[in-house]
Design an enzyme around this catalytic site. Structure first.
Site, mmCIF file in Angstrom:
data_model
loop_
_atom_site.group_PDB
_atom_site.id
_atom_site.type_symbol
_atom_site.label_atom_id
_atom_site.label_comp_id
_atom_site.label_asym_id
_atom_site.label_seq_id
_atom_site.Cartn_x
_atom_site.Cartn_y
_atom_site.Cartn_z
ATOM 1 C CB ALA A 291 8.966 46.534 -9.392
ATOM 2 C CG PHE A 292 12.728 42.319 -7.213
ATOM 3 C CD1 PHE A 292 12.735 42.331 -8.587
ATOM 4 C CD2 PHE A 292 13.891 41.984 -6.547
ATOM 5 C CE1 PHE A 292 13.891 42.024 -9.286
ATOM 6 C CE2 PHE A 292 15.054 41.674 -7.236
ATOM 7 C CZ PHE A 292 15.054 41.700 -8.613
ATOM 8 C CE LYS A 293 14.918 45.280 -11.921
ATOM 9 N NZ LYS A 293 14.041 44.119 -12.106
ATOM 10 C CG ASP A 294 10.646 49.947 -4.983
ATOM 11 O OD1 ASP A 294 11.249 50.790 -5.659
ATOM 12 O OD2 ASP A 294 9.413 49.806 -4.996
ATOM 13 C CG LEU B 106 17.511 50.517 -7.413
ATOM 14 C CD1 LEU B 106 16.763 50.436 -8.736
ATOM 15 C CD2 LEU B 106 18.724 51.422 -7.550
#
Ligand SMILES: *Cc1c(COP(=O)(O)O)cnc(C)c1O
Length: 492
Positions: free
Chosen positions: A110-113, A116
């Site tokens: 997911a783009f949160k990577d 994060l």
């Protein structure tokens, strides 16, 4: 570079201070006092670099209390081949106008990577730079994607522990398996009996509980968050829009200086706000297209100037966009209207659940933004249409953005390129994607991934394959009232 609060009463701090603190003391969000500018020479230099160098260069414009060498070392680790095989943010052409910017090739799909993977490294340096001796306990309430991405980012990071709380029935089977099988010696995961709001409220209570804070401090700990309002999550998101532009220009798809529009599937307004900053830095961007699902509070705001959260909340097949308070919108208000007006709007939001911006503020926002939304049926239809017409497999969140980009394209009849942010692997929401394409019920859990792979021939991303064979490490189900006790356990 100084960082100040969007509400004007939170003092002044450095980038490291803002990243360590998360939220300003007046309840506002941290913003750099001035935005750095990109010139054409800088763009050409960036074009010649790989993603980690681009990221270090752009970040160094904002985080001037970090050395370039520090940032480069961190970006190489965060965005290198081992974590983002094949490149961190590739663009894929779909039709004549859309360029799909895939932000989900990292460890949790997911783009949160994108934020994060780097933020924990910036955070650890912030602890050193500010002389912090205590260990950080990061507390995260999650509806799915953030929890896993934060666990993966903070696992085995020195000076940090992390505890994630998810609603026991509020995440998908794949998301749950991703979290309960998490590796690392400093991680804890709890299922909470309640919904996401219960888990979130539980975490917020701990953050503001003086007794807990003092007890933790005596044992050498302080609490922090990995939430998307932290500047350390926002700054890395600016990079990929600049990077995508460089890639398109370098390949001859656009000319240097040519304007592109950017379309983003939006929830908390973090991702699209990063695109806005890139534009304000001088990236040639036309409109920012804000795409929402059935929870269309932002579409309404952009078409009326009134933000009104007194409305129904819908659970959709794009759950990471199911949100009624888009926290990062506060940062846009600050840049357009200033801190005094922002403080007033936010006070109205907390007291009455709504506010209306002044007409000159509204006009300014409309110069840059346009909003669209689509319902569940249209989301499904778009997944199917784009697969049939272009052979492109899209997840449900990205489909909401593709739907908006198509509408915008039809309405404006322009010919310029539209960068569409794609925020999750289609396999992360495999059941909905399978059902959209086949119009039949998908199998449960990890079997849906295999069914989708068989149907489309697109490989399951490595981080999501074999999830059902991994060892389950965390199976505790707790009451909301037990959350403080888990904090005590983790600060022992
Ligand atoms: C978090 C998330 C979004 C929303 O991003 P914001 O920055 O909160 O607007 C969209 N899609 C996916 C898959 C996400 O995980």
């Amino acid at each position: 570079m100084n960082y100040v609060s969007t509400r004007g009463n939170g003092g002044i701090t450095t980038a490291a201070g803002a990243i360590k603190q998360g939220l300003a003391s007046d309840g506002g969000l941290f913003m750099p006092e001035k935005l750095p500018l990109l010139d054409s020479q800088m763009m050409e230099k960036l074009s010649e670099m790989e993603y980690p160098e681009r990221a270090a260069t752009v970040l160094s414009m904002f985080l001037d209390d970090y050395t370039y060498e520090e940032l480069l070392a961190d970006c190489r680790e965060a965005y290198g081949e081992s974590r983002f095989p094949g490149g961190a943010a590739p663009c894929s052409a779909v039709g004549s106008r859309m360029r799909i910017l895939e932000l989900w090739h990292g460890p949790t799909a997911a783009f949160k990577d994108m934020a994060l993977q780097i933020m924990p490294r910036l955070f650890v340096r912030a602890l050193k730079k500010t002389g912090e001796k205590k260990t950080a306990l990061i507390l995260v309430a999650t509806s799915g994607d953030t929890g896993k991405a934060a666990l993966e980012g903070y696992k085995d990071v020195e000076g940090v522990k992390i505890a994630v709380y998810y609603p026991v029935h509020g995440v998908s089977r794949v998301q749950q398996l991703q979290m309960v099988t998490q590796e690392g010696n400093n991680v804890q995961v709890y299922a909470v009996k309640g919904n996401f709001d219960d888990a979130q409220t539980g975490v917020k209570k701990i953050f503001s509980d003086a007794e807990q804070i003092n007890a933790a401090a005596e044992r050498g700990y302080f609490f922090s968050s990995a939430n998307s309002i932290n500047w350390g999550r926002l700054a890395p998101q600016i990079v990929y829009y600049i990077s995508a532009y460089c890639d398109l220009a370098a390949s001859g798809d656009i000319k240097y200086g040519e304007k592109v529009d950017i379309c983003v599937p939006t929830g908390n307004f973090g991702n699209i706000f990063a695109a806005y900053i890139a534009k304000k830095m001088g990236l040639p961007v036309g409109k920012l297209i804000c795409a929402s699902n059935k929870n269309n509070i932002l579409t309404d705001f952009l078409s009326t100037g009134t933000y009104d959260r007194n409305r129904s909340f819908y659970t959709t097949m794009s759950p990471s966009m199911d949100i009624l308070i888009s926290s990062n919108l506060e940062r846009l208000l600050y840049l357009v209207a200033g801190s005094k007006a922002t403080a007033k709007y936010m006070k109205e939001l907390s007291e009455k659940g709504k506010y209306t911006v002044d007409s000159d503020v509204y006009e300014k926002i409309k110069e840059d933004f346009v909003g669209y939304f689509c319902d569940e049926e249209k989301t499904s239809e778009t997944v199917d249409k784009i697969y049939r017409e272009y052979g492109y497999l899209s997840d449900t969140h990205s489909a909401v953005a593709i739907n908006a980009a198509l509408k915008y394209s039809e309405e404006t009849k322009g010919e310029g390129k539209i960068i569409v942010a794609s925020t999750a692997s289609p396999y992360k929401f495999a059941s909905s994607v399978y059902e959209a394409i086949t119009k039949t019920k998908a199998p449960e859990g990890p079997e849906a991934l295999e069914a989708l792979e068989k149907l489309t021939g697109v490989d399951i991303p490595a981080p999501l394959s074999g999830l059902d064979r991994k060892q389950i490490r965390f199976d505790r189900v707790i009451e909301v009232s037990e959350m403080p006790e888990t904090v005590r356990e983790n600060t022992r």
